[in-house]
Design an enzyme around this catalytic site. Structure first.
Site, PDB file in Angstrom:
ATOM      1  CE  LYS A   1      -3.958  -1.127   2.341  1.00  0.00           C
ATOM      2  NZ  LYS A   1      -4.600  -1.323   3.228  1.00  0.00           N
TER       3      LYS A   1
ATOM      4  CG  MET B   1      -3.209  -7.941   9.149  1.00  0.00           C
ATOM      5  SD  MET B   1      -1.852  -7.546   8.862  1.00  0.00           S
ATOM      6  CE  MET B   1      -1.440  -7.350   6.633  1.00  0.00           C
TER       7      MET B   1
ATOM      8  NE  ARG C   1      -5.403   3.320   3.695  1.00  0.00           N
ATOM      9  CZ  ARG C   1      -5.332   3.568   2.098  1.00  0.00           C
ATOM     10  NH1 ARG C   1      -4.870   4.255   1.751  1.00  0.00           N
ATOM     11  NH2 ARG C   1      -5.749   2.724   1.124  1.00  0.00           N
TER      12      ARG C   1
ATOM     13  CB  SER D   1      13.371 -41.129 -16.051  1.00  0.00           C
ATOM     14  OG  SER D   1      12.185 -40.817 -14.964  1.00  0.00           O
TER      15      SER D   1
ATOM     16  CB  CYS E   1       8.896 -39.986 -14.510  1.00  0.00           C
ATOM     17  SG  CYS E   1       9.294 -40.780 -13.732  1.00  0.00           S
TER      18      CYS E   1
ATOM     19  NE  ARG F   1      -6.016  -4.095  -3.309  1.00  0.00           N
ATOM     20  CZ  ARG F   1      -6.190  -4.592  -2.081  1.00  0.00           C
ATOM     21  NH1 ARG F   1      -5.455  -5.058  -1.309  1.00  0.00           N
ATOM     22  NH2 ARG F   1      -7.814  -4.652  -2.332  1.00  0.00           N
TER      23      ARG F   1
ATOM     24  N   GLY G   1      -8.318  -8.072   3.506  1.00  0.00           N
ATOM     25  CA  GLY G   1      -9.169  -8.738   4.982  1.00  0.00           C
ATOM     26  C   GLY G   1      -7.730  -9.196   6.368  1.00  0.00           C
TER      27      GLY G   1
ATOM     28  CG  HIS H   1      -4.228 -44.969  -4.723  1.00  0.00           C
ATOM     29  ND1 HIS H   1      -5.506 -45.674  -5.106  1.00  0.00           N
ATOM     30  CD2 HIS H   1      -2.782 -45.665  -5.272  1.00  0.00           C
ATOM     31  CE1 HIS H   1      -5.125 -45.872  -5.769  1.00  0.00           C
ATOM     32  NE2 HIS H   1      -4.155 -46.290  -6.517  1.00  0.00           N
TER      33      HIS H   1
ATOM     34  CE1 TYR I   1      11.599 -37.175 -18.680  1.00  0.00           C
ATOM     35  CE2 TYR I   1      13.481 -37.602 -19.747  1.00  0.00           C
ATOM     36  CZ  TYR I   1      12.305 -38.082 -19.339  1.00  0.00           C
ATOM     37  OH  TYR I   1      12.935 -39.226 -18.581  1.00  0.00           O
TER      38      TYR I   1
HETATM   39  P1  ADP Z   1      -8.012  -2.759   3.461  1.00  0.00           P
HETATM   40  O1  ADP Z   1      -6.282  -3.334   3.056  1.00  0.00           O
HETATM   41  O2  ADP Z   1      -8.564  -3.162   4.287  1.00  0.00           O
HETATM   42  O3  ADP Z   1      -8.488  -2.324   1.934  1.00  0.00           O
HETATM   43  P2  ADP Z   1      -7.899   0.160   3.156  1.00  0.00           P
HETATM   44  O4  ADP Z   1      -6.042   1.077   4.615  1.00  0.00           O
HETATM   45  O5  ADP Z   1      -7.047   0.093   2.215  1.00  0.00           O
HETATM   46  O6  ADP Z   1      -7.959  -1.361   4.458  1.00  0.00           O
HETATM   47  O7  ADP Z   1      -8.394   0.813   3.712  1.00  0.00           O
HETATM   48  C1  ADP Z   1     -10.062   0.914   3.420  1.00  0.00           C
HETATM   49  C2  ADP Z   1     -10.996   1.351   2.826  1.00  0.00           C
HETATM   50  O8  ADP Z   1     -10.935   3.127   3.267  1.00  0.00           O
HETATM   51  C3  ADP Z   1      -9.830   2.604   1.691  1.00  0.00           C
HETATM   52  O9  ADP Z   1     -10.429   1.719   1.055  1.00  0.00           O
HETATM   53  C4  ADP Z   1     -11.344   4.339   1.387  1.00  0.00           C
HETATM   54  O10 ADP Z   1     -12.050   4.065   1.294  1.00  0.00           O
HETATM   55  C5  ADP Z   1     -11.022   4.361   2.904  1.00  0.00           C
HETATM   56  N1  ADP Z   1      -9.919   5.194   3.740  1.00  0.00           N
HETATM   57  C6  ADP Z   1      -8.511   4.195   3.756  1.00  0.00           C
HETATM   58  N2  ADP Z   1      -7.578   5.965   4.110  1.00  0.00           N
HETATM   59  C7  ADP Z   1      -8.501   6.759   3.677  1.00  0.00           C
HETATM   60  C8  ADP Z   1      -8.425   8.323   3.706  1.00  0.00           C
HETATM   61  N3  ADP Z   1      -6.994   8.699   4.218  1.00  0.00           N
HETATM   62  N4  ADP Z   1      -9.591   8.796   3.805  1.00  0.00           N
HETATM   63  C9  ADP Z   1     -10.779   8.287   3.096  1.00  0.00           C
HETATM   64  N5  ADP Z   1     -10.624   6.971   2.933  1.00  0.00           N
HETATM   65  C10 ADP Z   1      -9.722   6.834   2.966  1.00  0.00           C
HETATM   66 MG    MG Z   2      -7.786  -0.963   0.494  1.00  0.00          MG
END
Ligand code: ADP
Ligand code: MG
Ligand code: MG
Length: 851
Positions: A21, A101, A90, A745, A811, A323, A99, A437, A831
């Site tokens: 990120k 963390m 974040r 082989s 093989c 990403r 999802g 098996h 191979y």
């Molecule tokens: P995840 O990794 O679970 O996607 P993110 O860190 O991307 O978590 O945050 C989830 C959402 O929170 C982002 O998609 C965005 O919509 C919102 N968000 C995160 N940072 C900001 C920010 N600085 N301003 C506005 N919205 C934010």
């Molecule tokens: Mg995100």
């Protein structure tokens, strides 16, 4: 060492340090895209946090505050200042862990800040909405308070209390649940949040995710602290997620969803249904256009389909994340091919983008996601063989018929189940792992298979099974997924298999680029045709014993093994000779002008013998001896330890006629083909060799027999003689053995068993603990153990190459595993050979490992 970076100080080459990120945000900033400002705490700081008994060190706090200072200057806002700064905190690891963390929004909010923001935005509801959301997220993520409690509170008090009173109620709830006061100071909030994000690296679900996806536990997560932009400000604000191409079909269209007047979490939370991105074109046309332009830039810049998170604040667009997007196997191929045609990627780059492991899915189809949602999940085993299957449950191989779609459910499978497996749509076993098996055979046949589903209790008498409280009777339908190991009640709807032009084109590029030959493991005409269709270059392993289980052949073999009458044995051998000659002839014809490596008899003879009473009786009748006599002879042939018993070429030392007859059948079939104008290249392979003397003993017998055939037929053909390398001793003495053969082989299944001293079928009982405790990283029967078994392979290759004409391949099951193929490429094998359904995987993996 520096641990906290401004966005302006990073780029996407620093992803190990700044997380995916953070690295990508920095990169986007550097190419001039609209990104809210921010700072990144590095993964190094996270590692140190764990060394430091999970406290933020004073130095780190100091460095964070210094960088926050700069952030305040850059944004013209400050924590608790006249223009208050709110931030998101974040998580972001170097590898995407969707999802797993946490992220906290609107941090920095307190009573004072709220007042100042109301003055600026002139919108009390908006500001208190931010405030409430912040308390809720902070409570949940930092203190583990159920977020449902806050939803309920808000629901209950909505319209009855003022905004400020609602906030106070929320804080009281925080105090009741945690025993602490809600922190008012922005900096205190910040440190608590950072602390909890670092901690989330080690939460249970993140750990499990890493184990499943083989992600290094020591990597740590970075933390992004970013100025908030407000998608919930007004009607010209919103938030959304979009892919630059359709992640399911690969089509080149922006694909995504958004919500106006909403914050990031709302889309995921599912409280409001988002709009398709096309509608944004009507609602906010300028923004839509700008977004499409940026999406294009990002795709070109990162040379891959992007998954983009964005927010609009009062008619201004901001990007919050990009990403490389996850995609279906079908989309993966289409996107790779399209990007080459668009000139965005070279063929080599496109090939590297596709994960070969997902390719078999394209050949099997899958359950429709919508259908899965409504299906009843009965239970879960291990994903034994990719694919999905729907059929009626059958508990015995002999009751599997071609007329019906069936799923064979067995305690465990044995070679005698081959027929049942070949006729069934799918296989479920209660015991055994992904290399047991049943799974190996199923994969070889391209059948879907779920293994090791210990929740199933089979009642053979009532012909039913119970599983997690459900009872399923023989004849009822179930649906199984070899991708996930899941078992569903009834019939679940399917998507179509897709071997289309894109895939063909993609594979043709891989073939141009790869160095390794790709052969197939095929025992039957059907297998050989299948593998050839997928692009296999000949057969690297044709197991003769599998032929014996077909039709009535088994009785011939049994007669030959159990008879003591020399005439009887001679007759049985002659029958076997004829049957095999016909089999080989048919297979040679399919392969046409390519190599076929035939492995001579390998399993212990005992495996072929009758086990059931009625079969023993039939045997006694055929041979004209008493049942007791049959039982005695069967007992005599039983090994204490079959894996290391009287099997492989040991059989040819005690009974040379067995291999001689097979060699004769192979050569005669070859001559017949040559007479018909085919240029077949039969190669004869001796299994389980332990040394050169043993080999020479067998080789002499074989050559004598083959010369006899040439003489009888008045014609010679080219053939090769080689060995499997599947014992450590053979590898250690590979120079001596190599001098006497045309090829090696590597039978890496047995070589792994014999090197590690582990039985493949028994090891499933204790291996899980080996992975959990980090003793072994990968499953040695699925991916070659490079350090141990691989070392022997490497040594044997070096020693064997003293014979400059020798050809070398592999093989075992590893021949179809991408990671292992990379290793085989490195050690310079010629191979790999794998089951027909793995051929595509191997072609792509071979190309990748050569790039
Ligand atoms: P995840 O990794 O679970 O996607 P993110 O860190 O991307 O978590 O945050 C989830 C959402 O929170 C982002 O998609 C965005 O919509 C919102 N968000 C995160 N940072 C900001 C920010 N600085 N301003 C506005 N919205 C934010
Ligand atoms: Mg995100
Ligand atoms: Mg073997």
């Amino acid at each position: 060492m520096k641990k906290v970076y401004l966005f302006a100080e990073g780029n996407k080459n620093m992803i190990n340090l700044l997380g995916g990120k953070g690295g990508n945000l920095s990169e986007m900033k550097s190419i001039g895209l609209p990104i809210p400002e921010g700072i990144i705490i590095s993964t190094e700081a996270c590692k140190e946090y764990y060394k430091n008994e999970r406290v933020l060190s004073t130095e780190l706090k100091k460095e964070i505050l210094e960088q926050i200072d700069k952030l305040e200057k850059l944004t013209g806002k400050s924590f608790e200042g006249e223009h208050p700064l709110l931030v998101s905190v974040r998580s972001g690891a170097p590898v995407s862990m969707p999802g797993m963390m946490d992220t906290i929004l609107n941090l920095g909010m307190n009573d004072e800040t709220a007042k100042k923001m109301i003055e600026i935005f002139k919108d009390e509801d908006f500001v208190y909405d931010l405030y409430f959301r912040f308390i809720q997220m902070f409570s949940e993520i930092v203190m583990g308070v159920e977020k449902e409690l806050f939803f309920k509170l808000r629901e209950k008090l909505k319209g009855r209390l003022s905004n400020l009173e609602l906030i106070n109620k929320a804080k009281i709830m925080y105090w009741e649940e945690t025993g602490e006061f809600f922190p008012e100071s922005a900096k205190e909030q910040l440190f608590m949040a950072i602390n909890s994000i670092f901690k989330s690296w080690e939460n249970e679900r993140a750990k499990v995710y890493r184990r499943i996806n083989r992600i290094d536990d020591s990597m740590g997560t970075a933390v992004v602290i970013q100025e908030m932009v407000f998608g919930n400000l007004n009607e010209k604000s919103g938030t959304g997620v979009a892919f630059t191409r359709n992640p399911s079909t690969g089509e080149k269209n922006i694909f995504g969803e958004y919500l106006l007047k909403a914050q990031g979490e709302d889309i995921v939370a599912g409280i409001r249904t988002p709009e398709a991105i096309e509608r944004l074109r009507e609602e906010l046309p300028d923004i839509y256009e700008e977004f499409v332009k940026i999406a294009c830039i990002l795709e070109k810049h990162n040379k891959d389909m992007q998954d983009i998170e964005f927010t609009i604040e009062d008619g201004k667009l901001f990007l919050l994340q990009t990403r490389n997007g996850k995609r279906s196997p079908y989309a993966a191929i289409k996107i790779a091919v399209d990007m080459v045609k668009e000139g965005l990627l070279t063929k080599e780059e496109a090939i590297m983008k596709v994960d070969p492991a997902v390719l078999p899915q394209l050949l099997h189809g899958n359950f429709e996601p919508a259908a899965l949602k409504n299906a009843t999940l009965l239970g879960k085993g291990l994903a034994g063989s990719a694919g999905v299957a729907i059929g009626r449950v059958v508990f015995a191989s002999e009751r599997v018929h071609t007329k019906e779609m069936t799923i064979l459910v067995r305690e465990e499978t044995s070679p005698e189940d081959i027929k049942g497996i070949s006729l069934a749509q799918g296989i479920v076993t209660v015991k055994g792992g992904a290399t047991s098996h049943g799974a190996v055979v199923a994969r070889g046949m391209g059948k879907c298979c779920v293994t090791g589903c210990g929740d199933i209790k089979i009642d053979d008498i009532r012909r039913e099974m119970t599983i997690n409280g459900y009872t399923v009777k023989e004849g009822e339908f179930i649906s199984i997924s070899g991708y996930t190991g899941e078992i569903y009640l009834g019939k679940v709807g399917l998507t179509k298999p897709q071997f289309d032009d894109n895939l063909k084109e993609f594979v043709s590029w891989c073939k141009e680029i790869k160095r390794l030959g790709i052969r197939m493991n095929a025992d039957t005409v059907t297998d050989a045709q299948l593998g050839k269709g997928f692009g296999a270059e000949g057969i690297g392993l044709c197991r003769t014993e599998h032929m014996f289980f077909q039709k009535d052949k088994i009785w011939t073999i049994r007669g030959m093994i159990l008879s003591h009458d020399t005439d009887e044995v001679a007759r049985a051998l002659e029958k076997m000779h004829q049957l095999q000659r016909e089999d080989f002839y048919n297979i040679f014809k399919v392969v046409e002008n390519d190599v076929v490596i035939v492995r001579l008899l390998d399993p212990p003879l005992h495996e072929f013998l009758p086990k059931e009473q009625k079969d023993k009786e039939k045997m006694a009748e055929i041979l004209g001896v008493s049942l007791e006599e049959i039982e005695r002879r069967v007992r005599n042939l039983k090994d204490e330890n079959p894996m290391l018993g009287h099997r492989g070429c040991r059989l040819a030392v005690t009974r040379p006629e067995l291999y001689n007859v097979q060699a004769r059948a192979i050569i005669e079939a070859g001559i017949q083909c040559k007479r018909e104008g085919l240029d077949v290249k039969p190669e004869i392979m001796i299994p389980l060799i332990i040394g050169a003397k043993e080999l020479l003993f067998i080789k002499k017998n074989l050559i004598t027999e083959i010369e006899k055939v040439f003489e009888e037929q008045g014609m010679r053909i080219d053939y090769k003689l080689g060995t499997m390398m599947e014992t450590p001793r053979a590898c250690l003495l590979a120079d001596e053995i190599g001098a006497e053969v045309d090829f090696f082989s590597f039978g890496t299944n047995d070589l792994t068993q014999t090197t590690m001293g582990l039985s493949r079928d028994d090891s499933v009982k204790f291996m899980p603990e080996y992975y959990e405790n980090g003793i072994l990283k990968v499953e040695p029967f699925a991916t070659i153990d490079e350090r141990g078994v691989g070392k022997l392979v490497k040594l044997a290759v070096e020693l064997g190459r003293k014979n400059p004409h020798i050809e070398m391949g592999v093989c075992g099951e590893h021949g179809g595993d991408p990671k292992s193929i990379e290793f085989f490429e490195q050690v310079g094998l010629d191979y790999v050979s794998c089951s027909p359904f793995r051929v595509l995987v191997a072609i792509v993996a071979a190309a990748q490992s050569h790039i």
